[in-house]
Write an enzyme that holds these catalytic residues in place. Structure first.
Site, PDB file in Angstrom:
ATOM      1  N   GLY A  64      -3.689   5.894  -8.795  1.00 36.78           N
ATOM      2  CA  GLY A  64      -3.295   5.209  -7.773  1.00 36.78           C
ATOM      3  C   GLY A  64      -4.183   5.335  -6.388  1.00 36.78           C
ATOM      4  O   GLY A  64      -4.759   4.681  -5.632  1.00 36.78           O
ATOM      5  N   SER A  65      -4.138   6.741  -6.262  1.00 35.56           N
ATOM      6  CA  SER A  65      -5.157   7.483  -5.074  1.00 35.56           C
ATOM      7  C   SER A  65      -6.660   7.084  -5.138  1.00 35.56           C
ATOM      8  O   SER A  65      -7.078   6.437  -4.151  1.00 35.56           O
ATOM      9  CB  SER A  65      -4.964   8.805  -4.974  1.00 35.56           C
ATOM     10  OG  SER A  65      -3.757   9.391  -4.617  1.00 35.56           O
ATOM     11  N   CYS A  96       6.093  16.622   4.128  1.00 31.08           N
ATOM     12  CA  CYS A  96       4.791  15.820   3.317  1.00 31.08           C
ATOM     13  C   CYS A  96       4.554  16.949   2.353  1.00 31.08           C
ATOM     14  O   CYS A  96       4.968  18.045   2.575  1.00 31.08           O
ATOM     15  CB  CYS A  96       3.948  15.279   4.193  1.00 31.08           C
ATOM     16  SG  CYS A  96       2.898  16.427   4.669  1.00 31.08           S
ATOM     17  N   GLN A 145       3.776   1.270  -6.335  1.00 30.98           N
ATOM     18  CA  GLN A 145       5.486   1.420  -6.708  1.00 30.98           C
ATOM     19  C   GLN A 145       6.029   0.014  -7.221  1.00 30.98           C
ATOM     20  O   GLN A 145       6.743   0.121  -7.748  1.00 30.98           O
ATOM     21  CB  GLN A 145       6.129   1.758  -5.349  1.00 30.98           C
ATOM     22  CG  GLN A 145       6.004   3.125  -4.815  1.00 30.98           C
ATOM     23  CD  GLN A 145       6.603   4.101  -5.773  1.00 30.98           C
ATOM     24  OE1 GLN A 145       7.670   3.904  -6.278  1.00 30.98           O
ATOM     25  NE2 GLN A 145       6.098   5.311  -5.772  1.00 30.98           N
TER      26      GLN A 145
HETATM   27  C1  LIG Z   1       2.077   7.466  -6.269  1.00 32.45           C
HETATM   28  C2  LIG Z   1       1.684   6.708  -5.415  1.00 32.45           C
HETATM   29  C3  LIG Z   1       0.176   6.595  -4.997  1.00 32.45           C
HETATM   30  C4  LIG Z   1      -0.820   7.595  -5.595  1.00 32.45           C
HETATM   31  O1  LIG Z   1      -1.076   7.476  -6.980  1.00 32.45           O
HETATM   32  P1  LIG Z   1      -1.687   8.387  -7.825  1.00 32.45           P
HETATM   33  O2  LIG Z   1      -1.820   7.937  -9.259  1.00 32.45           O
HETATM   34  O3  LIG Z   1      -0.548   9.764  -8.057  1.00 32.45           O
HETATM   35  O4  LIG Z   1      -2.657   9.056  -7.141  1.00 32.45           O
HETATM   36  C5  LIG Z   1      -0.440   5.716  -4.261  1.00 32.45           C
HETATM   37  N1  LIG Z   1       0.455   4.923  -3.522  1.00 32.45           N
HETATM   38  C6  LIG Z   1       1.942   4.900  -3.723  1.00 32.45           C
HETATM   39  C7  LIG Z   1       2.760   3.883  -2.982  1.00 32.45           C
HETATM   40  C8  LIG Z   1       2.350   5.746  -4.613  1.00 32.45           C
HETATM   41  O5  LIG Z   1       3.814   5.689  -4.671  1.00 32.45           O
END
Ligand SMILES: *Cc1c(COP(=O)(O)O)cnc(C)c1O
Length: 394
Positions: A72-73, A326, A180
């Site tokens: 996600g990042s 955090c 999410q």
């Molecule tokens: C967990 C999360 C991310 C990051 O995702 P990763 O796969 O851990 O890099 C980004 N945005 C939200 C809203 C998240 O909950």
């Protein structure tokens, strides 16, 4: 040892057994490189194609609009930096919200150091984006609006369709961090006017280290990782075949069980919320009661230090999280809780419990009992609480 009660599904989820089963052959027998000509490679390529199709279908998108990333990042970084690069000549203004994940916030802050201006639109006390503030923030040089689908701390769902319409009607691109929400809620990229969407495997019972970015066809987005021609030459590197198969299987599973999972989690969520409100005085539910993720519970307890609460829950085998510190180990309260207007000392006493369909009502009862007991014990040590009670009883 007490049996573990896992209530941190917003941080990560257990990889589902059927997902692991689907992945295993791609570590062992089917290890070919998808770019190869021989059939061992072709099998991997077909598996990648199938996963891409499953995900595209789940969003009402086309297969060639799905780009696999390392999570996600990376997807958030890519979306925002790529728009800045490709559309920076048109304008240098970006709009986002004050309650985004750090993957979005820190990317925006990075761009601010490189000539871009960013407006961080506020939210109301439930954590819902202020649409009039959003509209007022739009300028002729705004190139991107990035607002998350659902918040990872307080679970609030954003008015994505309205935000998409506002962006679209001004010719501004719209990105949403749906990490999410994807797999928990139905999402249609056309209905919501979404141009880019980020998701991550490990938040939907898939593996870690794999995610995707949906990029609407026609967008001028250049390569993020330079190298080979993988991902239509926009994200080079030999495909993470087991991971891609895993996120595909996880997506298939999530949409198959969504209705049942949502019903079960919503019932447990509301039961847990009601019982905590009944049993623990001076608490506050954070986030909107109705417009929230089916599995999210977030409370602040006055006169309680969140970190102590978490450590004592851990001793009882309960895995939870706080909004108060955090990951960097800083003791600053969560930017999300501050954005919904909580004073520092109340934001510090926060607890996030995020459920899965494997949780039970008995577990919820055990959690309520533990929270009640621990909060009482912590308050008994608090001079502030003592003063407060004296005042109250006057
Ligand atoms: C967990 C999360 C991310 C990051 O995702 P990763 O796969 O851990 O890099 C980004 N945005 C939200 C809203 C998240 O909950």
């Amino acid at each position: 040892m007490k049996p573990l009660i896992y209530l941190d599904n917003a941080a990560t989820t257990k990889t589902a057994a059927e997902v692991v089963d689907a992945m295993l052959p791609y570590f062992t027998e089917q290890y070919g490189n998808p770019s190869s000509i021989y059939s061992l490679g072709r099998t991997g390529k077909e598996a990648v194609t199938k996963a891409r199709e499953t995900i595209a279908r789940s969003l009402g998108a086309r297969s060639d609009e799905i780009y696999f990333t390392a999570g996600g990042s990376e997807a958030d970084n890519w979306a925002i930096k790529a728009v800045a690069e490709a559309y920076g000549e048109k304008g240098k203004h970006i709009i986002t919200s004050a309650i985004e994940h750090h993957a979005v916030l820190h990317t925006c802050q990075y761009l601010e150091k490189h000539g871009f201006e960013v407006t961080y639109v506020g939210v109301d006390e439930q954590g819902i984006l202020k649409l009039d503030e959003l509209k007022a923030a739009i300028r002729p040089d705004t190139i991107l609006i990035s607002v998350m689908f659902a918040n990872n701390e307080i679970g609030t769902l954003q008015p994505i369709e309205e935000i998409g319409e506002i962006a679209g009607s001004h010719g501004i691109l719209f990105h949403t961090d749906a990490v999410q929400a994807y797999g928990q809620l139905p999402i249609d990229v056309d209905q919501y006017h979404i141009d880019m969407l980020s998701a991550s495997g490990h938040k939907l019972n898939g593996p870690k280290g794999i995610g995707f970015l949906y990029i609407r066809k026609g967008l001028r987005i250049r390569s993020f990782v330079h190298g080979g021609a993988q991902e239509r030459a926009r994200r080079a590197g030999t495909e993470n075949v087991p991971g891609i198969v895993g996120i595909g299987a996880a997506a298939g599973r999530a949409f198959r069980i969504m209705e049942e999972k949502t019903a079960k989690e919503t019932e447990l969520r509301d039961y847990l919320i009601d019982r905590i409100e009944q049993e623990v005085p001076y608490c506050r539910l954070n986030g909107d009661r109705r417009l929230r993720l089916p599995n999210n519970v977030n409370f602040s307890f006055r006169f309680v230090e969140g970190e102590s609460l978490l450590m004592m829950l851990d001793m009882e085998g309960i895995c939870a999280s706080s909004g108060s510190a955090c990951t960097s180990g800083s003791l600053d309260p969560s930017h999300v809780l501050l954005a919904i207007g909580l004073p520092h000392e109340i934001a510090h006493g926060s607890l996030r419990l995020t459920l899965s369909e494997e949780n039970t009502k008995e577990q919820m009862d055990m959690v309520v009992a533990a929270v009640k007991r621990i909060v009482e014990r912590l308050r008994a040590m608090s001079p502030l609480y003592e003063d407060f009670i004296k005042q109250e009883s006057k």
